[in-house]
Design a protein around this motif. Structure first.
Motif, short mmCIF file in Angstrom:
data_model
loop_
_atom_site.label_atom_id
_atom_site.label_comp_id
_atom_site.label_asym_id
_atom_site.label_seq_id
_atom_site.Cartn_x
_atom_site.Cartn_y
_atom_site.Cartn_z
N ALA A 34 0.82 -1.22 0.00
CA ALA A 34 0.00 0.00 0.00
C ALA A 34 0.86 1.26 0.00
CB ALA A 34 -0.94 0.00 1.20
N VAL A 35 2.00 1.22 0.66
CA VAL A 35 2.90 2.38 0.69
C VAL A 35 3.33 2.74 -0.74
CG1 VAL A 35 5.18 3.18 1.44
CG2 VAL A 35 3.71 1.89 3.02
N TYR A 36 3.71 1.74 -1.52
CA TYR A 36 4.13 1.98 -2.90
C TYR A 36 2.95 2.44 -3.76
CZ TYR A 36 8.42 -0.28 -1.47
OH TYR A 36 9.59 -0.59 -0.83
N LEU A 37 1.78 1.82 -3.55
CA LEU A 37 0.60 2.21 -4.32
C LEU A 37 0.22 3.66 -4.06
CD1 LEU A 37 -1.68 -0.95 -3.94
CD2 LEU A 37 -0.63 -0.11 -6.04
N GLU A 38 0.24 4.06 -2.79
CA GLU A 38 -0.13 5.44 -2.45
C GLU A 38 0.80 6.45 -3.12
OE1 GLU A 38 -0.33 5.75 1.82
OE2 GLU A 38 -1.92 4.25 1.93
N ASP A 39 2.10 6.18 -3.06
CA ASP A 39 3.07 7.10 -3.69
C ASP A 39 2.83 7.20 -5.19
OD1 ASP A 39 4.25 7.59 -1.25
OD2 ASP A 39 5.97 6.27 -1.59
N GLU A 40 2.62 6.06 -5.83
CA GLU A 40 2.43 6.04 -7.28
C GLU A 40 1.10 6.69 -7.66
OE1 GLU A 40 4.05 5.39 -10.97
OE2 GLU A 40 4.99 5.10 -9.01
N MET A 41 0.06 6.49 -6.83
CA MET A 41 -1.25 7.09 -7.12
C MET A 41 -1.20 8.62 -7.02
SD MET A 41 -3.68 4.31 -5.18
CE MET A 41 -5.22 5.19 -5.40
N LYS A 42 -0.39 9.15 -6.10
CA LYS A 42 -0.23 10.60 -5.98
C LYS A 42 0.47 11.17 -7.20
CE LYS A 42 -0.01 10.60 -0.95
NZ LYS A 42 0.91 10.66 0.20
N ALA A 43 1.42 10.43 -7.73
CA ALA A 43 2.21 10.91 -8.86
C ALA A 43 1.49 10.75 -10.21
CB ALA A 43 3.54 10.16 -8.91
N ALA A 44 0.55 9.78 -10.29
CA ALA A 44 -0.07 9.48 -11.58
C ALA A 44 -1.58 9.29 -11.43
CB ALA A 44 0.57 8.24 -12.18
N PRO A 45 -2.38 10.31 -11.75
CA PRO A 45 -3.84 10.22 -11.60
C PRO A 45 -4.46 9.07 -12.40
CG PRO A 45 -3.19 12.48 -11.99
CD PRO A 45 -1.96 11.63 -12.18
N GLU A 46 -3.93 8.77 -13.59
CA GLU A 46 -4.50 7.67 -14.38
C GLU A 46 -4.26 6.32 -13.69
OE1 GLU A 46 -0.26 7.69 -15.50
OE2 GLU A 46 -1.69 9.30 -15.25
N PHE A 47 -3.14 6.18 -13.00
CA PHE A 47 -2.87 4.96 -12.24
C PHE A 47 -3.79 4.90 -11.03
CE2 PHE A 47 -0.42 2.56 -9.01
CZ PHE A 47 -0.41 1.32 -9.66
N ALA A 48 -4.03 6.04 -10.39
CA ALA A 48 -4.93 6.09 -9.24
C ALA A 48 -6.33 5.62 -9.65
CB ALA A 48 -5.00 7.51 -8.69
N GLU A 49 -6.79 6.03 -10.82
CA GLU A 49 -8.10 5.60 -11.31
C GLU A 49 -8.12 4.10 -11.56
OE1 GLU A 49 -11.98 5.44 -12.21
OE2 GLU A 49 -10.90 7.08 -11.23
N LEU A 50 -7.06 3.55 -12.12
CA LEU A 50 -6.96 2.11 -12.35
C LEU A 50 -7.05 1.35 -11.02
CD1 LEU A 50 -6.28 -0.43 -14.08
CD2 LEU A 50 -3.88 0.08 -13.59
N VAL A 51 -6.33 1.82 -10.02
CA VAL A 51 -6.37 1.16 -8.70
C VAL A 51 -7.77 1.25 -8.11
CG1 VAL A 51 -5.49 1.23 -6.33
CG2 VAL A 51 -3.91 1.47 -8.26
N ARG A 52 -8.44 2.38 -8.25
CA ARG A 52 -9.81 2.51 -7.74
C ARG A 52 -10.75 1.51 -8.42
NH1 ARG A 52 -8.13 7.46 -6.41
NH2 ARG A 52 -8.37 8.88 -8.12
N GLN A 53 -10.59 1.33 -9.73
CA GLN A 53 -11.43 0.37 -10.46
C GLN A 53 -11.15 -1.07 -10.00
OE1 GLN A 53 -13.96 1.15 -12.45
NE2 GLN A 53 -13.49 3.27 -11.95
N ILE A 54 -9.91 -1.38 -9.72
CA ILE A 54 -9.56 -2.71 -9.21
C ILE A 54 -10.20 -2.93 -7.84
CG2 ILE A 54 -7.67 -4.15 -8.34
CD1 ILE A 54 -5.94 -2.93 -10.61
N VAL A 55 -10.15 -1.92 -6.98
CA VAL A 55 -10.75 -2.02 -5.64
C VAL A 55 -12.25 -2.25 -5.75
CG1 VAL A 55 -11.27 -0.73 -3.53
CG2 VAL A 55 -8.95 -0.72 -4.47
N ILE A 56 -12.92 -1.51 -6.64
CA ILE A 56 -14.36 -1.69 -6.83
C ILE A 56 -14.67 -3.11 -7.28
CG2 ILE A 56 -16.32 -1.01 -8.30
CD1 ILE A 56 -15.11 1.88 -8.19
#
Length: 114
Positions: A34-56
């Motif tokens: 999660a630490v790595y995911l959070e850092d990457e999600m802050k840096a890349a909004p398109e990656f953050a959206e991908l992670v949100r879709q996976i969580v859903i």
């Protein structure tokens, strides 16, 4: 997980954290990733959206049941398991003879079925 794996390719620490999650499937290993995911999600909004879709998508999945048979035993003597079978009609996380301490261990026919 393929998209996440691709995103962290080359980052040895993130790759190790991802491999740990896949192998252990524990809250502790997930927290490390999660630490790595959070850092990457802050840096890349398109990656953050991908992670949100996976969580859903994961939230819609039925959780696995869990079966444990003969786990966490600490014996001063010997352990002999001649025939043990675990059966499940549904997708189940099965564990058999895990975390065993004994002088000697003799195993016979051990079966897990789904």
């Amino acid at each position: 997980m393929g998209s996440i794996t691709a995103r962290f390719k080359g980052d040895k620490r993130a790759e190790r954290a991802l491999a740990m999650v896949e192998a252990e499937k524990t809250p502790e290993s997930a927290q490390t990733l999660a630490v790595y995911l959070e850092d990457e999600m802050k840096a890349a909004p398109e990656f953050a959206e991908l992670v949100r879709q996976i969580v859903i998508a994961l939230q819609a999945v039925e959780p696995l049941g869990k079966q444990e048979m003969a786990t966490g035993l600490k014996l001063e003597g010997d352990l002999e398991a001649e025939k043990m079978t675990q059966r499940s009609k549904d997708a189940t996380d099965q564990a058999m003879l895990k975390n065993i301490e004994a002088k000697t261990i003799k195993l016979g026919d051990l079966t897990q079925e789904q």
